[in-house]
Design a protein around this motif. Structure first.
Motif, PDB file in Angstrom:
ATOM      1  N   ARG A 152       0.824  -1.221   0.000  1.00 58.23           N
ATOM      2  CA  ARG A 152       0.000   0.000   0.000  1.00 58.23           C
ATOM      3  C   ARG A 152       0.859   1.272   0.000  1.00 58.23           C
ATOM      4  O   ARG A 152       0.455   2.273  -0.557  1.00 58.23           O
ATOM      5  CB  ARG A 152      -0.901   0.030   1.244  1.00 58.23           C
ATOM      6  CG  ARG A 152      -2.097  -0.897   1.193  1.00 58.23           C
ATOM      7  CD  ARG A 152      -3.066  -0.624   2.336  1.00 58.23           C
ATOM      8  NE  ARG A 152      -2.433  -0.721   3.654  1.00 58.23           N
ATOM      9  CZ  ARG A 152      -2.455  -1.796   4.433  1.00 58.23           C
ATOM     10  NH1 ARG A 152      -3.085  -2.884   4.038  1.00 58.23           N
ATOM     11  NH2 ARG A 152      -1.859  -1.786   5.603  1.00 58.23           N
ATOM     12  N   ASP A 155       6.470   1.575  -3.702  1.00 61.09           N
ATOM     13  CA  ASP A 155       6.456   1.083  -5.091  1.00 61.09           C
ATOM     14  C   ASP A 155       7.379  -0.124  -5.245  1.00 61.09           C
ATOM     15  O   ASP A 155       7.755  -0.485  -6.360  1.00 61.09           O
ATOM     16  CB  ASP A 155       6.915   2.200  -6.051  1.00 61.09           C
ATOM     17  CG  ASP A 155       5.889   3.317  -6.141  1.00 61.09           C
ATOM     18  OD1 ASP A 155       4.686   3.032  -5.978  1.00 61.09           O
ATOM     19  OD2 ASP A 155       6.301   4.478  -6.357  1.00 61.09           O
ATOM     20  N   LYS A 186       0.245  -8.344  -6.582  1.00 60.03           N
ATOM     21  CA  LYS A 186      -0.035  -7.357  -7.633  1.00 60.03           C
ATOM     22  C   LYS A 186      -1.513  -6.947  -7.605  1.00 60.03           C
ATOM     23  O   LYS A 186      -1.850  -5.759  -7.683  1.00 60.03           O
ATOM     24  CB  LYS A 186       0.344  -7.942  -8.993  1.00 60.03           C
ATOM     25  CG  LYS A 186       0.246  -6.976 -10.141  1.00 60.03           C
ATOM     26  CD  LYS A 186       0.709  -7.635 -11.432  1.00 60.03           C
ATOM     27  CE  LYS A 186       0.658  -6.624 -12.568  1.00 60.03           C
ATOM     28  NZ  LYS A 186       1.114  -7.227 -13.828  1.00 60.03           N
ATOM     29  N   GLU A 187      -2.390  -7.938  -7.468  1.00 57.72           N
ATOM     30  CA  GLU A 187      -3.832  -7.647  -7.417  1.00 57.72           C
ATOM     31  C   GLU A 187      -4.178  -6.854  -6.159  1.00 57.72           C
ATOM     32  O   GLU A 187      -5.010  -5.950  -6.193  1.00 57.72           O
ATOM     33  CB  GLU A 187      -4.641  -8.959  -7.434  1.00 57.72           C
ATOM     34  CG  GLU A 187      -4.594  -9.677  -8.761  1.00 57.72           C
ATOM     35  CD  GLU A 187      -5.105 -11.113  -8.674  1.00 57.72           C
ATOM     36  OE1 GLU A 187      -5.597 -11.617  -9.698  1.00 57.72           O
ATOM     37  OE2 GLU A 187      -5.005 -11.720  -7.582  1.00 57.72           O
ATOM     38  N   TYR A 188      -3.504  -7.195  -5.063  1.00 61.59           N
ATOM     39  CA  TYR A 188      -3.756  -6.467  -3.803  1.00 61.59           C
ATOM     40  C   TYR A 188      -3.393  -4.995  -3.969  1.00 61.59           C
ATOM     41  O   TYR A 188      -4.153  -4.103  -3.587  1.00 61.59           O
ATOM     42  CB  TYR A 188      -2.974  -7.091  -2.651  1.00 61.59           C
ATOM     43  CG  TYR A 188      -3.233  -6.396  -1.337  1.00 61.59           C
ATOM     44  CD1 TYR A 188      -4.341  -6.725  -0.571  1.00 61.59           C
ATOM     45  CD2 TYR A 188      -2.386  -5.375  -0.891  1.00 61.59           C
ATOM     46  CE1 TYR A 188      -4.607  -6.075   0.633  1.00 61.59           C
ATOM     47  CE2 TYR A 188      -2.642  -4.719   0.311  1.00 61.59           C
ATOM     48  CZ  TYR A 188      -3.750  -5.072   1.069  1.00 61.59           C
ATOM     49  OH  TYR A 188      -3.999  -4.420   2.237  1.00 61.59           O
ATOM     50  N   ARG A 189      -2.241  -4.758  -4.578  1.00 64.12           N
ATOM     51  CA  ARG A 189      -1.775  -3.374  -4.761  1.00 64.12           C
ATOM     52  C   ARG A 189      -2.737  -2.602  -5.668  1.00 64.12           C
ATOM     53  O   ARG A 189      -3.126  -1.481  -5.357  1.00 64.12           O
ATOM     54  CB  ARG A 189      -0.370  -3.362  -5.363  1.00 64.12           C
ATOM     55  CG  ARG A 189       0.116  -1.946  -5.650  1.00 64.12           C
ATOM     56  CD  ARG A 189       1.551  -1.935  -6.097  1.00 64.12           C
ATOM     57  NE  ARG A 189       2.439  -1.850  -4.963  1.00 64.12           N
ATOM     58  CZ  ARG A 189       3.703  -2.240  -4.958  1.00 64.12           C
ATOM     59  NH1 ARG A 189       4.240  -2.778  -6.040  1.00 64.12           N
ATOM     60  NH2 ARG A 189       4.454  -2.093  -3.890  1.00 64.12           N
ATOM     61  N   SER A 190      -3.131  -3.180  -6.760  1.00 60.57           N
ATOM     62  CA  SER A 190      -4.039  -2.450  -7.665  1.00 60.57           C
ATOM     63  C   SER A 190      -5.431  -2.307  -7.057  1.00 60.57           C
ATOM     64  O   SER A 190      -6.114  -1.320  -7.308  1.00 60.57           O
ATOM     65  CB  SER A 190      -4.103  -3.132  -9.036  1.00 60.57           C
ATOM     66  OG  SER A 190      -4.601  -4.447  -8.877  1.00 60.57           O
ATOM     67  N   GLY A 191      -5.813  -3.246  -6.215  1.00 60.62           N
ATOM     68  CA  GLY A 191      -7.117  -3.169  -5.540  1.00 60.62           C
ATOM     69  C   GLY A 191      -7.195  -2.061  -4.513  1.00 60.62           C
ATOM     70  O   GLY A 191      -8.278  -1.569  -4.197  1.00 60.62           O
ATOM     71  N   THR A 192      -6.043  -1.653  -3.989  1.00 60.42           N
ATOM     72  CA  THR A 192      -6.039  -0.583  -2.975  1.00 60.42           C
ATOM     73  C   THR A 192      -5.997   0.783  -3.628  1.00 60.42           C
ATOM     74  O   THR A 192      -6.088   1.800  -2.952  1.00 60.42           O
ATOM     75  CB  THR A 192      -4.819  -0.713  -2.028  1.00 60.42           C
ATOM     76  OG1 THR A 192      -3.621  -0.577  -2.804  1.00 60.42           O
ATOM     77  CG2 THR A 192      -4.829  -2.010  -1.274  1.00 60.42           C
ATOM     78  N   GLY A 193      -5.810   0.787  -4.971  1.00 62.04           N
ATOM     79  CA  GLY A 193      -5.748   2.074  -5.676  1.00 62.04           C
ATOM     80  C   GLY A 193      -4.392   2.720  -5.609  1.00 62.04           C
ATOM     81  O   GLY A 193      -4.220   3.863  -5.991  1.00 62.04           O
ATOM     82  N   GLU A 194      -3.397   1.971  -5.094  1.00 62.86           N
ATOM     83  CA  GLU A 194      -2.039   2.526  -5.021  1.00 62.86           C
ATOM     84  C   GLU A 194      -1.107   1.719  -5.896  1.00 62.86           C
ATOM     85  O   GLU A 194      -1.281   0.524  -6.074  1.00 62.86           O
ATOM     86  CB  GLU A 194      -1.535   2.482  -3.581  1.00 62.86           C
ATOM     87  CG  GLU A 194      -2.325   3.409  -2.662  1.00 62.86           C
ATOM     88  CD  GLU A 194      -1.852   3.276  -1.233  1.00 62.86           C
ATOM     89  OE1 GLU A 194      -2.709   3.248  -0.350  1.00 62.86           O
ATOM     90  OE2 GLU A 194      -0.638   3.203  -1.023  1.00 62.86           O
ATOM     91  N   GLY A 195      -0.088   2.385  -6.425  1.00 64.29           N
ATOM     92  CA  GLY A 195       0.924   1.720  -7.222  1.00 64.29           C
ATOM     93  C   GLY A 195       0.455   1.525  -8.593  1.00 64.29           C
ATOM     94  O   GLY A 195       0.344   0.644  -9.264  1.00 64.29           O
TER      95      GLY A 195
END
Length: 195
Positions: A152, A155, A186-195
Motif C-alpha cells: 500500500r 512502489d 499485484k492484485e492487492y496493490r491495484s485493488g487498494t488504488g495505489e501503485g
C-alpha cells in the motif's frame, strides 16, 4: 490429600493437644509449600493472618478440615493466576521478538525459544493457548500484514517486499500471500488504488 490427612486423626483416639500438634505440622507444610511457590501469604490471606493462633479456635476436626481446605484452595487459585500471568508475559515477549525479527529468513520457533530460554514444546502449547493460534500462524500473519502495508505504501516490487518480510523465495512469498490474503500481491496493490 486433605481428606487423607484427616482420616488418620479420625480413626484413632487422639488428645486435643496431640491434635493441635498435628494441625501445626499440616500448617507448617502448607506454609513451606507457599514459600516454595513464591506466594506472599499476606496477599493471599490478609495482613492479619496468623495460622498458629487460628488452630486454637477449632472445636472439632471437621471445622479444622474445612479451614485447611480453604487455605489450600486459596493457594491453588493464587498459583493458577500467577501461572496465567507468566504465560501472558511469555507470549507478549514472543510476539515482541517476532515483530522485531519477522524480516529475518531464519526466524523460527527455536530462535524465539532460545531468546526466551524455554523449550519449544512448552512454548508451543502456551502460545497456542494464549494467542489462539500457532506460532507459525502468528509469524505468517505478522509477515502478511507487513507485506500488505508495504504494497500500500511503497512502489517496491513483489520480490523486494518478499525479501523485506523474511521470504528468501519470492515465488513462495507470492503463493503464501495469495493463500493468506486471497489475491496476489499485484492484485492487492491495484485493488487498494495505489501503485
Amino acid at each position: 490429600m486433605v481428606d487423607e490427612l484427616f482420616q488418620g486423626v479420625a480413626a484413632a483416639p487422639v488428645s486435643f493437644k496431640d491434635y493441635q500438634i498435628y494441625l501445626l505440622e499440616i500448617i507448617t507444610a502448607i506454609l513451606k509449600a507457599a514459600k516454595d511457590a513464591g506466594i506472599a501469604l499476606e496477599e493471599v490471606f490478609g495482613r492479619d493472618f496468623n495460622p498458629f493462633t487460628e488452630i486454637y479456635r477449632f472445636t472439632d476436626s471437621q471445622e479444622a478440615k474445612e479451614w485447611i481446605y480453604s487455605l489450600c484452595a486459596k493457594m491453588l487459585s493464587t498459583i493458577a493466576s500467577g501461572r496465567q500471568s507468566s504465560y501472558k508475559t511469555l507470549v507478549e515477549q514472543a510476539k515482541e521478538f517476532t515483530k522485531q525479527h519477522y524480516h529475518e529468513t531464519d526466524i523460527s520457533i527455536n530462535k524465539v525459544c532460545d531468546h526466551l530460554h524455554i523449550s519449544p514444546g512448552y512454548f508451543s502449547s502456551i502460545f497456542k493457548k494464549e494467542a489462539k493460534m500457532t506460532f507459525v500462524g502468528y509469524l505468517l500473519q505478522t509477515r502478511m500484514e507487513a507485506a500488505k502495508d508495504l504494497l500500500r505504501s511503497t512502489d517496491l516490487k513483489a520480490f523486494e517486499i518478499a525479501e523485506k518480510v523474511g521470504y528468501a523465495d519470492p515465488n513462495y512469498f507470492s503463493f503464501s500471500f495469495r493463500k493468506h490474503v486471497g489475491v496476489s500481491p499485484k492484485e492487492y496493490r491495484s485493488g487498494t488504488g495505489e501503485g
